[in-house]
Write an enzyme that holds these catalytic residues in place. Sequence first.
Site, short mmCIF file in Angstrom:
data_model
loop_
_atom_site.label_atom_id
_atom_site.label_comp_id
_atom_site.label_asym_id
_atom_site.label_seq_id
_atom_site.Cartn_x
_atom_site.Cartn_y
_atom_site.Cartn_z
N ASP A 211 38.34 45.04 45.92
CA ASP A 211 39.47 45.91 45.59
C ASP A 211 40.46 45.06 44.81
O ASP A 211 41.59 44.83 45.24
CB ASP A 211 40.11 46.48 46.86
CG ASP A 211 41.05 47.65 46.58
OD1 ASP A 211 41.19 48.02 45.39
OD2 ASP A 211 41.64 48.19 47.53
N HIS B 79 41.17 57.75 38.50
CA HIS B 79 40.60 57.25 39.75
C HIS B 79 39.26 57.92 40.07
O HIS B 79 39.02 58.35 41.19
CB HIS B 79 41.58 57.46 40.89
CG HIS B 79 41.50 56.42 41.97
ND1 HIS B 79 40.32 56.05 42.59
CD2 HIS B 79 42.46 55.65 42.53
CE1 HIS B 79 40.56 55.13 43.48
NE2 HIS B 79 41.86 54.85 43.47
N HIS C 217 49.80 53.98 43.67
CA HIS C 217 49.45 55.11 42.79
C HIS C 217 50.57 56.13 42.62
O HIS C 217 50.34 57.34 42.62
CB HIS C 217 48.19 55.80 43.32
CG HIS C 217 46.97 54.92 43.28
ND1 HIS C 217 46.82 53.91 42.36
CD2 HIS C 217 45.84 54.92 44.05
CE1 HIS C 217 45.64 53.32 42.56
NE2 HIS C 217 45.04 53.90 43.56
N GLU D 246 38.91 51.20 37.41
CA GLU D 246 40.17 51.75 36.95
C GLU D 246 40.77 50.83 35.89
O GLU D 246 41.19 49.71 36.19
CB GLU D 246 41.14 51.90 38.11
CG GLU D 246 40.61 52.79 39.24
CD GLU D 246 41.30 52.49 40.56
OE1 GLU D 246 42.49 52.84 40.69
OE2 GLU D 246 40.66 51.89 41.45
N ARG E 15 49.36 49.02 42.91
CA ARG E 15 50.43 48.76 43.87
C ARG E 15 51.65 48.08 43.26
O ARG E 15 51.53 47.30 42.31
CB ARG E 15 49.89 47.88 45.02
CG ARG E 15 48.85 48.60 45.87
CD ARG E 15 48.18 47.66 46.87
NE ARG E 15 47.29 48.42 47.75
CZ ARG E 15 46.03 48.75 47.44
NH1 ARG E 15 45.50 48.36 46.28
NH2 ARG E 15 45.30 49.46 48.28
N TYR F 36 35.55 58.22 41.20
CA TYR F 36 34.65 57.50 42.11
C TYR F 36 33.22 57.74 41.63
O TYR F 36 32.72 58.86 41.71
CB TYR F 36 34.80 58.02 43.53
CG TYR F 36 36.01 57.56 44.30
CD1 TYR F 36 35.88 56.70 45.39
CD2 TYR F 36 37.29 57.99 43.96
CE1 TYR F 36 36.98 56.28 46.12
CE2 TYR F 36 38.40 57.58 44.68
CZ TYR F 36 38.24 56.72 45.76
OH TYR F 36 39.34 56.31 46.48
#
Length: 390
Positions: A291, A219, A148, A356, A123, A221
């Site tokens: 996060d 990114h 992103h 990440e 961000r 997962y």
Amino acid sequence: MKNNKNLLMMLSCSAALFAACNGNPKKTDSTVKDSTSVTTQSIPDSANFEADVQGQKAKLFTLKNNSGATVAVTNYGGRLVSLLVPDKDGKATDVILGYDSLKSYQKPKEPYFGAIIGRYGNRIAKGKFTLDGKAYQLDINDGVNTLHGGFNGFYGKVFAAKQLSASQLELTYVSKDGEGGYPGNLTATVVYTLGDDNALKIEYKATTDKTTIVNLTNHAYFNLNGAGNPTITDNVLQINADAFLPVDTTLIPTGKLQPVKGTPFDFTTSKTIGKDIDVADEQLKNGKGYDHNFVLNKHDLTTPVATVKSTVTGITLEVFTEEPGLQFYSGNFLTGETKDGKGGKAYPHRSAFCLETQHFPDAPNQPAFASTVLKPGQTYHTVTIYKFSK
């Protein structure tokens, strides 16, 4: 004949009723809650990824090594689609979330599955920053912030692809000056290499013709129980970081480095992801779980910055990077509302985690953080490795 037809109809209806009565939805629910591994033994059909996008050809590419691992990558967003590695029994297990077709990756609010993130991973506060005295405004796509790369991020671009060998793929994208609000014509190259040690190396390079900012990452997962397994809270995680970056309610770092000791963010010793994830903590509340960016103790490709293990499959993931930060995300915004994952699987809340590798979020606005500025004549270069073992 008429009586025979009626009899056949009655038998068919009875069979249908029996199937409906015994098609027990509770059994399906209990399967979803089961902690056994969910495996995908093959990659998606490459034909489902062939399309013209923005005047470019999107395709699916396959990388293989001599140790039983397979990686599928689409040049749409440079996305990792499948990553199959052997589990403790030698069974090929797909350990990343994704879709079976390109169309699913193009749907609104798609969660960046497997994508190369750029120009700026994570961000930027209010989408604003200043370079050489000039103010820039980026796309606002995450509340009041840019996330992103904004609406024009690399995740939605078609990269020029060159398969260098059976185990190596080179992807290149030229981001034009002003794209997403970023200055400079930026040429970004990402090379995926699958080694025989089941290590997936991601090498990033970028150059620019005007001073700009760059922070590239991937990114993916992960679920080491297998993609489609309903949880990652039982995966055991260790992060080599003594501090993390606390965030405000919009997930922008406050600028402070907070020690992890005595907090739910202490992963210096291995513990399950779910051990402290629901404790009463302001930072967990802000992130709806984990996060947050962790401030890595070492980042020189010789020592893993993070290690994760599944007690279900026996698969262990080690992360190596040259980046100073690691964003640990516990899949808090996954919902499982649709069953459009690979093999028709749903991806529910906390059914994957992301690690990440990156420079710090909002670094262009926080002078205390390591710079993400790239100038003409310089080359942005960084390497991250995701290594799997059993």
